[in-house]
Design a protein around this motif. Structure first.
Motif, mmCIF file in Angstrom:
data_model
loop_
_atom_site.group_PDB
_atom_site.id
_atom_site.type_symbol
_atom_site.label_atom_id
_atom_site.label_comp_id
_atom_site.label_asym_id
_atom_site.label_seq_id
_atom_site.Cartn_x
_atom_site.Cartn_y
_atom_site.Cartn_z
ATOM 1 N N TYR A 1 0.488 -3.907 -6.441
ATOM 2 C CA TYR A 1 -1.068 -3.963 -6.540
ATOM 3 C C TYR A 1 -1.839 -2.853 -6.763
ATOM 4 C CZ TYR A 1 -0.303 -8.332 -4.172
ATOM 5 O OH TYR A 1 0.326 -9.810 -3.663
ATOM 6 N N LEU B 1 -8.211 -5.807 -0.960
ATOM 7 C CA LEU B 1 -6.927 -5.782 -0.595
ATOM 8 C C LEU B 1 -6.570 -6.078 0.743
ATOM 9 C CD1 LEU B 1 -4.168 -5.463 -2.045
ATOM 10 C CD2 LEU B 1 -4.219 -3.204 -1.150
ATOM 11 N N LEU C 1 -6.096 -12.933 -5.035
ATOM 12 C CA LEU C 1 -5.133 -11.996 -4.240
ATOM 13 C C LEU C 1 -4.459 -13.158 -3.245
ATOM 14 C CD1 LEU C 1 -6.616 -8.435 -3.549
ATOM 15 C CD2 LEU C 1 -4.826 -9.016 -4.846
ATOM 16 N N ILE D 1 -7.768 -3.246 -8.127
ATOM 17 C CA ILE D 1 -8.323 -4.007 -6.968
ATOM 18 C C ILE D 1 -8.904 -3.020 -5.911
ATOM 19 C CG2 ILE D 1 -7.461 -5.405 -4.947
ATOM 20 C CD1 ILE D 1 -5.023 -6.017 -6.972
#
Lengths: 544, 245
Positions: free
Chosen positions: A95, A105, A5, A100
């Motif tokens: 995203y 995140l 990420l 995730i």
């Protein structure tokens, strides 16, 4: 996952910041240039403090001031970016359909934020650390500790902001439209508070020494600020080394623990709802008979269209407005509140030519560059494609842009005239000459900015917000402009020293110089207007 | 009406995006411009509209050269771009008013045209709203309305059907026919072969900037009945050289 990420976000951020190699070089040059100016300023500042308060007290004052100011500023200024980052940024939707975890995140997003703030703080602190190093020769470990403290400064303010925002967004249902409104309101309040604070200081303290005396009283006594501890470390490191290290390590541990708790809490409460993105309102009803069309000439119509574009993009307009109207107001208020006015008037009376040259330099730095003109083509983006197809001559497109940008700056010139007339007690002839020069300077500024926008269309502004944040184009233009101001003042001073120090002579010299630049600029623009649109269209690709 | 004579265009050091292309669109004709992605359709259209300058060759719109008589040529041209994100900060009616001023159209005539076209496209209710609040299809519709305000002699549309609902597609096809029947020329690029088959009087297929097929639709249809469909013809003509080998 976090690594992937972060890598992705860094890449996106880097590529959106640096559009090309050329733009990267110019940003680097800009940073080096302003950093050098800041470096020189800090050196003077430190010498001034040393002269007044002596060694350890001055250092404690500087370090504590920097620590306090940076913590408060980060707390205030990161509020809206965090809202945007977690709830309204364009990348967030891309995203959310991926597997995730919220925690990953949040960590990645915060990392990017911390990194940018850390780099900024590092730039601000480096000159101070440099001078501390030169003056006091602290042990090597001092530098590591200072970098660790700088890296830790953004943690607590940002974590608090993040938790407030995430909790707030769960309670308040806010869409993009409301967010935009609150953002403007927030910016307005921050500006008002900033202005009020400035005026308070101007009114309360006549001399800068008084401000620092007051600050020294309050700030140097805050013994448990990490910078104070550091300063103690420099001066008494042999005596209290263990105690100092324990306090600093405790500060770091508490900060990172707070961050950990914030991330865990944030991961629990963070919810993203794509329906909070911009909602389309139902269209205002148009009556069948209410189509009212106006008839205008082509240039008139173009100018009106330019104005509509400006007023309906408030961020851009506010930027222009702050630059043009707020600054003379601020100057007028400073003069109203300043009790040293007689001294300034006395100086002007005795050094009229020098004051005039400085005033011209001030005018160039304020009205001699124009944020509206510098983005005149860039802000059009896709509209250029349609305009290039319409039967409008390039000259008319240029003319409309020049007139629009120039007209917006005319109240500023009048405000400066009022300021000079009312407070500086200059002869009427000098005022009149300055008015003529201002008109020429502002027109010259508009033309130079339009040329800049045409010649360097590579500095893309993909979003008008970026103009506000100060991107490559603005940075590079500031460099060019500040050099230009310096050069104009230098030429004026040289002429007054070696040719004639007569005010009329200097004014005519400047007017001639400006007319020359104006004619070159106009000739350049008109000669190139045939190829302008094509060049721009090539660079400003259609945004889908 | 629209005469393209041996035009060539290349970008930087790349190969020619359009290579010695010659086309002629006569009054009353609807001309379909076909080709795979990256074939040079949009570049050709941008050359016609004057957005890009020609490296060589000439383009005349109603006998006005786009290079020499740019303004007059553009006065005879109506253009609908493929991407409709323009003038987002203007209201629909303000955008049309702007075009009215630029083309110097009399108010009454313009009002009438706006009412007729906006009613046809079901856009009358949205004219007083900002273009940024429009959907993709609505943005396209306002561009179509704008491009017809001055009743252009040559109407150029770059992939006009993308993003339009079936009703709007039907109306647009009707408008193209009506416009051509009034003695004007219509040129449009599309990937929808069925629409091209039904609407066009002539088609041209280009690949790598070079014309590889040019024919009257009646002849193509006649040929298609006996041999292949337009789709097959297109596939055959635009097949990669590698595939053929």
């Amino acid at each position: 996952m976090i690594k992937t990420l972060i890598r992705n976000m860094l890449l996106v951020n880097f590529r959106s910041t640096v559009q090309s190699r050329k733009s990267l070089y110019i940003r680097i040059i800009g940073v080096i240039y302003f950093f050098s100016l800041y470096f020189i300023f800090i050196e003077d500042f430190i010498r001034f403090l040393y002269g007044n308060f002596g060694g350890d007290k001055s250092l404690a004052l500087i370090m504590n001031m920097m620590f306090m100011v940076s913590s408060i500023l980060i707390f205030i200024l990161s509020f809206m970016p965090i809202v945007s980052m977690f709830f309204f940024s364009t990348d967030i939707t891309s995203y959310f359909h991926l597997p995730i975890k919220n925690r990953d995140l949040i960590i990645s997003k915060l990392f990017i934020l911390f990194l940018s703030e850390f780099l900024l703080l590092l730039l601000l602190y480096t000159p101070i650390i440099w001078y501390i190093g030169i003056i006091h020769h602290p042990p090597l470990i001092f530098y590591f500790v200072v970098v660790a403290i700088i890296a830790t400064i953004p943690i607590i303010p940002n974590s608090i902001n993040m938790l407030i925002i995430m909790l707030g967004m769960r309670i308040i249902s806010m869409n993009k439209r409301k967010f935009d409104f609150y953002k403007k309101l927030f910016t307005f309040f921050v500006a008002i508070i900033g202005l009020a604070t400035t005026f308070f200081f101007i009114q309360k303290y006549q001399f800068i020494n008084h401000i620092f005396e007051k600050l020294t009283w309050n700030i140097t006594d805050t013994y448990y600020y990490p910078p104070s501890i550091l300063i103690n470390y420099i001066f008494h490191h042999l005596e209290h080394i263990n105690m100092i290290m324990i306090i600093i390590i405790s500060y770091l541990v508490v900060s990172y623990l707070f961050l950990y708790i914030s991330i865990c809490l944030g991961a629990k409460i963070y919810t993203y709802n794509s329906s909070t993105q911009r909602k389309r309102k139902s269209h205002p009803k148009l009556n069948d008979h209410s189509i009212h069309l106006h008839t205008r000439k082509e240039v008139q119509s173009l100018i009106i269209q330019e104005f509509k574009m400006l007023f309906r993009r408030p961020v851009l307009f506010i930027k222009g407005l702050i630059g043009s109207i707020l600054l003379p107001f601020l100057c007028i208020l400073v003069f109203i509140l300043n009790k040293q006015l007689e001294g300034i008037q006395f100086f002007i009376e005795n050094h009229l030519t020098l004051s005039f040259i400085l005033l011209v330099g001030f005018s160039i730095s304020t009205i001699g560059w124009n944020p509206i003109a510098i983005s005149s083509f860039s802000r059009e983006k896709n509209n250029l494609f349609i305009k290039s197809v319409l039967p409008i001559s390039e000259r008319n497109i240029l003319l409309s842009k020049i007139i629009t940008s120039w007209v917006i700056f005319s109240p500023t010139i009048l405000l400066y005239c009022y300021m000079i007339y009312e407070f500086l007690n200059v002869p009427v002839v000098a005022l009149f000459l300055w008015l003529i020069l201002s008109v020429l300077i502002s027109l010259n500024g508009v033309l130079i900015c339009v040329i800049f926008d045409i010649v360097f269309p590579i500095f893309l502004w993909t979003d008008e917000q970026q103009l506000f944040k100060g991107r490559t184009a603005i940075t590079s233009f500031h460099v060019v402009n500040s050099l230009f101001v310096g050069l104009v003042c230098l030429v004026g001073i040289t002429v007054s020293k070696y040719l004639s120090s007569n005010l009329y002579f200097i004014s005519i010299f400047y007017i001639a110089l400006l007319l020359l630049t104006l004619s070159i600029s106009i000739k350049y623009l008109y000669n190139r207007c045939n190829s302008i649109l094509e060049k721009l269209i090539k660079n400003y690709r259609i945004i889908k | 009406m629209l005469n393209i004579q041996g035009i060539t265009k290349h970008y930087d050091k790349m190969e020619n995006a359009v290579d010695n292309l010659t086309l002629r669109v006569l009054p009353g004709e609807i001309f379909g411009f076909l080709g795979p992605n990256g074939a040079g359709k949009s570049t050709t259209i941008k050359l016609i509209t004057g957005m890009h300058t020609l490296d060589s060759g000439t383009i005349t719109i109603n006998q006005f050269d786009i290079k020499l008589d740019t303004i007059k040529a553009k006065q005879n041209l109506g253009y609908v771009p493929d991407t409709p994100n323009f003038f987002l900060h203007l209201k629909g009616i303000e955008y049309l008013n702007f075009l009215k001023d630029v083309y110097a159209i009399p108010s009454e005539k313009c009002e009438q045209t706006i009412k007729t076209l906006a009613t046809k496209f079901n856009m009358l209710h949205a004219l007083d709203d900002f273009i940024q609040n429009y959907s993709h299809g609505m943005r396209k519709k306002i561009l179509i309305i704008g491009s017809l305000l001055h009743d252009p002699k040559v109407w150029v549309l770059d992939e006009p059907l993308n993003g339009l609902d079936p009703n709007a597609v039907f109306i647009l096809k009707e408008l193209m026919r009506e416009h051509a029947d009034k003695g004007n020329a219509v040129l449009f690029s599309t990937h929808m072969l069925e629409t091209a088959e039904n609407t066009c009087d002539k088609i041209v297929i280009i690949k790598h900037g070079v014309k590889i097929f040019d024919g009257v639709m009646q002849e193509v249809k006649h040929k298609m009945k006996s041999e292949v469909s337009l789709e097959k013809l297109f596939m055959e003509l635009t097949k990669n050289d590698k595939d053929i080998n």
